[in-house]
Design an enzyme around this catalytic site. Structure first.
Site, PDB file in Angstrom:
ATOM      1  N   ASN A  90       0.851  -1.204   0.000  1.00  0.00           N
ATOM      2  CA  ASN A  90       0.000   0.000   0.000  1.00  0.00           C
ATOM      3  C   ASN A  90       0.885   1.252   0.000  1.00  0.00           C
ATOM      4  O   ASN A  90       0.784   2.114   0.885  1.00  0.00           O
ATOM      5  CB  ASN A  90      -0.943  -0.018   1.202  1.00  0.00           C
ATOM      6  CG  ASN A  90      -2.185   0.821   0.950  1.00  0.00           C
ATOM      7  OD1 ASN A  90      -2.310   1.494  -0.068  1.00  0.00           O
ATOM      8  ND2 ASN A  90      -3.110   0.782   1.900  1.00  0.00           N
ATOM      9  N   HIS A 139      -8.302   3.438   8.073  1.00  0.00           N
ATOM     10  CA  HIS A 139      -8.875   2.219   7.528  1.00  0.00           C
ATOM     11  C   HIS A 139     -10.351   2.068   7.884  1.00  0.00           C
ATOM     12  O   HIS A 139     -11.113   1.509   7.099  1.00  0.00           O
ATOM     13  CB  HIS A 139      -8.099   0.996   8.046  1.00  0.00           C
ATOM     14  CG  HIS A 139      -6.869   0.698   7.247  1.00  0.00           C
ATOM     15  ND1 HIS A 139      -5.653   1.313   7.476  1.00  0.00           N
ATOM     16  CD2 HIS A 139      -6.653  -0.145   6.206  1.00  0.00           C
ATOM     17  CE1 HIS A 139      -4.760   0.864   6.623  1.00  0.00           C
ATOM     18  NE2 HIS A 139      -5.335  -0.023   5.838  1.00  0.00           N
TER      19      HIS A 139
END
Length: 363
Positions: free
Chosen positions: A204, A235
């Protein structure tokens, strides 16, 4: 005295680099409504959100994205071939390669995801009747089977951007174009990572860069913990995210302490270094798998049940390592010598480009 001067020069180069990156990313004027909506809702990133900085996106829209502004390669733009400029690069080869990667990773995921479910790690029969070393092996294989899902979607998103002409990041030493400006992962570096940090740096990537620039480089107190907590909030609200990133703080601190205190003893010979790399690869894969179980299970109950089945062994081990092994703060340390060399070469390259542009104007 000479060593001190070199050290100070590396520190100055390091912080000049940080300042330059922050200045490049800074937005000098308020975007218009059309620019703002275009950046947030463009078809290439609407499913996963913006995958790049605003300035990189605007450079793509305005057609200036092919100019070598912030390349990390020392011999970018075909300098080795004696050229000051190159023709507009094509992304065809990279798009085809990334689509093939998507097909392979999707096939692997669909083949293995049902055979190796992570939920089996908390099954009472499995925990009570399976030797611990086999539980460790199963956990690693289950996480290995789960990762291709992310490889597929991120590589597909990267291919879509490249097909649209977005993602050009300069040239390699041989003059071939690089299309990794907004790439989100490096699969081989992930699977063969020999440290917790190396794994996270290649996973990521764009989100990690954003977290580094907005939090880690600016937070004056314990930037590592602050960055992990911000990542957890980014998140979502599932408790498993917070358990994962809280565990990640301890894992990162322990890995840093081991690297600073243990690694120097293995650098005396190539064979010792090879042994160290194998051991740290094994430790990294087990630590990552152990850490991200709550990220997959999401709920508090199953996550704590898994950690209890392992007796919180890695938590306790990491806390012991952090308490016993000293580690210097990394906030005031310069980059590795090779980074300083790259900065110097980049400056030489920019100077050469300026000279070439001046000659072109004169002609």
């Amino acid at each position: 005295m000479l060593t001190l001067s070199v050290f100070e020069g590396q520190i100055l180069s390091f912080y000049c680099s940080l300042c330059w990156i922050q200045k490049y990313l800074a937005i000098s004027r308020m975007p218009s409504l059309l620019e703002y909506l275009s950046y947030n809702c463009n078809f290439m990133g609407i499913l996963a959100g913006p995958t790049c900085s605003y300035n990189d996106y605007m450079a793509f829209i305005e057609g200036t994205g092919y100019q070598p502004r912030h390349q990390d390669n020392a011999n970018a733009n075909g300098k080795e071939n004696g050229k000051c400029r190159q023709s507009e690069p094509s992304s065809k080869n990279d798009v085809v390669s990334k689509l093939c990667t998507c097909a392979v990773t999707l096939a692997i995921y669909l083949s293995l995801c049902k055979l190796l479910p992570v939920e089996r790690c908390i099954d009472e029969d499995f925990v009570n009747n399976t030797p611990f070393h086999l539980q460790v092996l199963y956990l690693y294989l289950a996480m290995l089977a789960l990762r291709p899902k992310y490889y597929f979607i991120w590589t597909l998103a990267d291919a879509i951007n490249n097909a649209a002409g977005f993602g050009f990041n300069g040239y390699n030493k041989d003059g071939s174009p690089r299309w990794d400006l907004i790439s989100n992962l490096r699969i081989l570096d992930i699977e063969f990572a020999t440290s917790f940090k190396l794994f996270l740096d290649n996973w990521n990537i764009q989100t990690s860069l954003w977290l580094k620039r907005v939090c880690y480089e600016r937070c004056p107190i314990n930037p590592t913990a602050a960055t992990f907590l911000l990542s957890a909030m980014w998140h979502g609200v599932y408790p498993g995210y917070y358990l994962t990133f809280l565990t990640g703080i301890v894992m990162t601190m322990a890995a840093r302490a081991v690297r600073h205190n243990i690694r120097p003893y293995f650098l005396g010979s190539a064979s010792h270094k090879c042994v160290y790399d194998v051991l740290t690869w094994l430790a990294t894969q087990v630590a990552i798998s152990y850490t991200v179980v709550p990220f997959v299970l999401l709920a508090v109950g199953p996550s704590l049940h898994f950690y209890r089945s392992w007796y919180f062994c890695l938590h306790l081990l990491c806390l012991l390592v952090v308490l016993v092994l000293p580690v210097r703060s990394r906030r005031r340390q310069p980059p590795e010598p090779r980074d300083a060399v790259q900065e110097e070469r980049r400056a030489d390259h920019n100077s050469t480009d300026n000279n070439c542009n001046q000659k072109d104007k004169a002609t």
